[in-house]
Design a protein around this motif. Structure first.
Motif, PDB file in Angstrom:
ATOM      1  N   UNK A  98       3.730   9.956  -6.982  1.00 31.65           N
ATOM      2  CA  UNK A  98       4.781  10.396  -7.886  1.00 31.65           C
ATOM      3  C   UNK A  98       4.289  10.523  -9.330  1.00 31.65           C
ATOM      4  N   UNK A 150       0.835  -1.207   0.000  1.00 30.86           N
ATOM      5  CA  UNK A 150       0.000   0.000   0.000  1.00 30.86           C
ATOM      6  C   UNK A 150       0.870   1.256   0.000  1.00 30.86           C
ATOM      7  N   UNK A 151       1.892   1.252   0.898  1.00 31.72           N
ATOM      8  CA  UNK A 151       2.789   2.411   0.967  1.00 31.72           C
ATOM      9  C   UNK A 151       3.470   2.652  -0.376  1.00 31.72           C
ATOM     10  N   UNK A 152       3.892   1.533  -0.981  1.00 28.42           N
ATOM     11  CA  UNK A 152       4.588   1.634  -2.265  1.00 28.42           C
ATOM     12  C   UNK A 152       3.643   2.196  -3.334  1.00 28.42           C
ATOM     13  N   UNK A 153       2.404   1.660  -3.331  1.00 27.52           N
ATOM     14  CA  UNK A 153       1.433   2.135  -4.328  1.00 27.52           C
ATOM     15  C   UNK A 153       1.137   3.617  -4.110  1.00 27.52           C
ATOM     16  N   UNK A 154       0.960   3.968  -2.814  1.00 32.90           N
ATOM     17  CA  UNK A 154       0.662   5.371  -2.505  1.00 32.90           C
ATOM     18  C   UNK A 154       1.799   6.270  -3.003  1.00 32.90           C
ATOM     19  N   UNK A 166       4.063   5.556  -5.336  1.00 31.69           N
ATOM     20  CA  UNK A 166       4.108   5.543  -6.805  1.00 31.69           C
ATOM     21  C   UNK A 166       3.013   6.427  -7.399  1.00 31.69           C
ATOM     22  N   UNK A 167       1.813   6.271  -6.774  1.00 28.31           N
ATOM     23  CA  UNK A 167       0.666   7.030  -7.269  1.00 28.31           C
ATOM     24  C   UNK A 167       0.917   8.535  -7.111  1.00 28.31           C
TER      25      UNK A 167
END
Lengths: 315, 134
Positions: B56, B47-51, B53-54
């Protein structure tokens, strides 16, 4: 020798049967208590300077020394009566055999009492048979011949009331692997450990809930990420963009590093699949240097004419 | 009445069963904890990674940055500059090496997908075509 059987403090409402050698066969169904006449035990009263029952119990076998049959195994029951300690020795096997002979099943027996404990019942002698009476004489329950009592008043009916006196667990635990007290102690230990394990388990379970809640709270802020499927899709989409774009930027950075002194950029093109650049160099040495750097980075190089090098590659 | 004969054993047996149930329950919870812990860490990481990436790559504020880029370049060097929807197409001309590098670093620092960049040189000047989207 086996120690004293454990004491029960309740269950006094069951039928009480007085067990004596001249008794008739019993046709009983269900749980009963029994009271032993002195024919089944040996009693000794001692005034000893001890306070606790367990201390008295330790002395029981020595109190009866030379009084009991050495070939038999005896159990002991001890209780305090005024200033005296009353020691009772009984042979469980003998009693069990007798009880089975008169039709009393061992498993039906809840508690066992001794006539000695209930002297008040025998102040008026109780008729056991035509020839015998059970009487209380000089603080001792004894079986006496009827003839010696002469015309004294006798009691023909046995009073079954045994409230508020300790009895001994008997019968059902005769062949038991554990003593009643042992089984209680083991069970309590097991239950305590069981409770500890369950408590610990509940603690872990609460930690699990807290962890799951953390994720739920995080997801509640981002509803679009709630399903794993959509998370995977979004991650895939952005991950792909991130990887390709970082690569493009890395390539641009590395190509720009090749534009050193004496090198001029002629052309450059980059798209999502490939890149290509041509550089004009001032001398052979620089050209070879660029060629070597580019090859180290995995790019393909080709020379165009004397001083132009083409570098290309795929993303 | 047979249970009475074995009452002591029964008591110990029931206590043992309770102990075993307690122990098993604890162990099940421990293994569940490990598995949930790993799943939760994985989910939180994802989730943190997606957040991140999103955040960015979602393209917010790119449009205004592109407009700033246009402002920073002299109109003499702009042959064509068009921002439409979430796409930008531009052709810059007569750029010095320094100006071209400036445009490069500005575009590189923006969270945009570079569709194409083409650079050609003529008489010490550069022509640059840029297409990107966000």
């Amino acid at each position: 020798m086996k120690g004293q059987r454990n004491l029960n403090f309740t269950e006094t409402s069951k039928p009480l049967i007085l067990v004596h050698k001249s008794m008739d066969r019993v046709y009983n169904k269900g749980s009963i208590n029994i009271m032993l006449s002195p024919q089944f035990y040996t009693m000794k009263r001692e005034e000893l300077p001890i306070k606790h029952q367990y201390q008295a119990k330790k002395l029981a076998s020595s109190v009866f020394e030379s009084l009991l049959n050495d070939d038999l195994e005896y159990q002991f029951y001890v209780y305090k009566d005024g200033d005296d300690w009353v020691f009772i020795a009984y042979n469980q096997i003998e009693i069990s055999e007798f009880l089975e002979n008169v039709g009393i099943k061992l498993e039906d027996i809840s508690k066992l009492f001794f006539a000695q404990q209930y002297l008040e019942k025998f102040h008026i002698p109780l008729v056991l048979s035509d020839k015998e009476l059970l009487a209380s004489i000089d603080k001792t329950a004894v079986v006496v011949p009827s003839s010696i009592m002469g015309d004294s008043m006798t009691n023909k009916k046995f009073n079954e009331d045994v409230a508020n006196k300790n009895g001994i667990s008997f019968g059902f635990s005769n062949n038991s692997m554990f003593e009643y007290k042992e089984s209680i102690i083991i069970s309590v230990i097991f239950v305590i450990f069981g409770i500890m394990f369950i408590t610990e388990g509940i603690k872990y379970s609460n930690t699990i809930s807290t962890m799951e809640d953390e994720v739920d709270i995080l997801l509640s802020k981002y509803p679009s990420l709630q399903s794993k499927y959509s998370r995977d899709n979004i991650a895939k989409k952005y991950q792909k963009i991130d990887t390709i774009e970082r690569k493009k930027r890395d390539i641009l950075k590395s190509l720009s590093s090749l534009v050193m002194r004496g090198v001029k950029l002629v052309s450059l093109s980059i798209n999502s699949k490939k890149f290509k650049t041509t550089l004009e160099v001032s001398n052979e040495r620089t050209l070879l240097k660029i060629k070597s750097i580019a090859r180290k980075k995995g790019y393909s190089t080709s020379r165009i004419g004397d001083n132009i090098i083409k570098i290309e590659g795929k993303l | 009445m047979i249970w009475k004969r074995y009452r002591n054993e029964l008591m110990v047996l029931l206590a043992s069963v309770f102990l075993i149930i307690g122990y098993s329950y604890k162990n099940i919870q421990i293994s569940k904890l490990y598995s949930v812990k790993s799943e939760v860490s994985k989910s939180i990481y994802e989730i943190d990674k997606i957040i991140a990436l999103k955040k960015q790559w979602d393209g917010k504020r790119v449009k205004s940055k592109m407009k700033l880029l246009k402002k920073d370049i002299s109109s003499d060097n702009i042959k064509y500059f068009n921002i439409k929807s979430r796409k930008m197409e531009a052709i810059f001309k007569d750029l010095t090496g320094r100006k071209m590098n400036k445009i490069f670093s500005k575009i590189e620092s923006m969270a945009v997908e570079i569709i194409t960049i083409k650079v050609t040189s003529k008489d010490e000047k550069y022509k640059m075509e840029v297409k990107c989207k966000w």
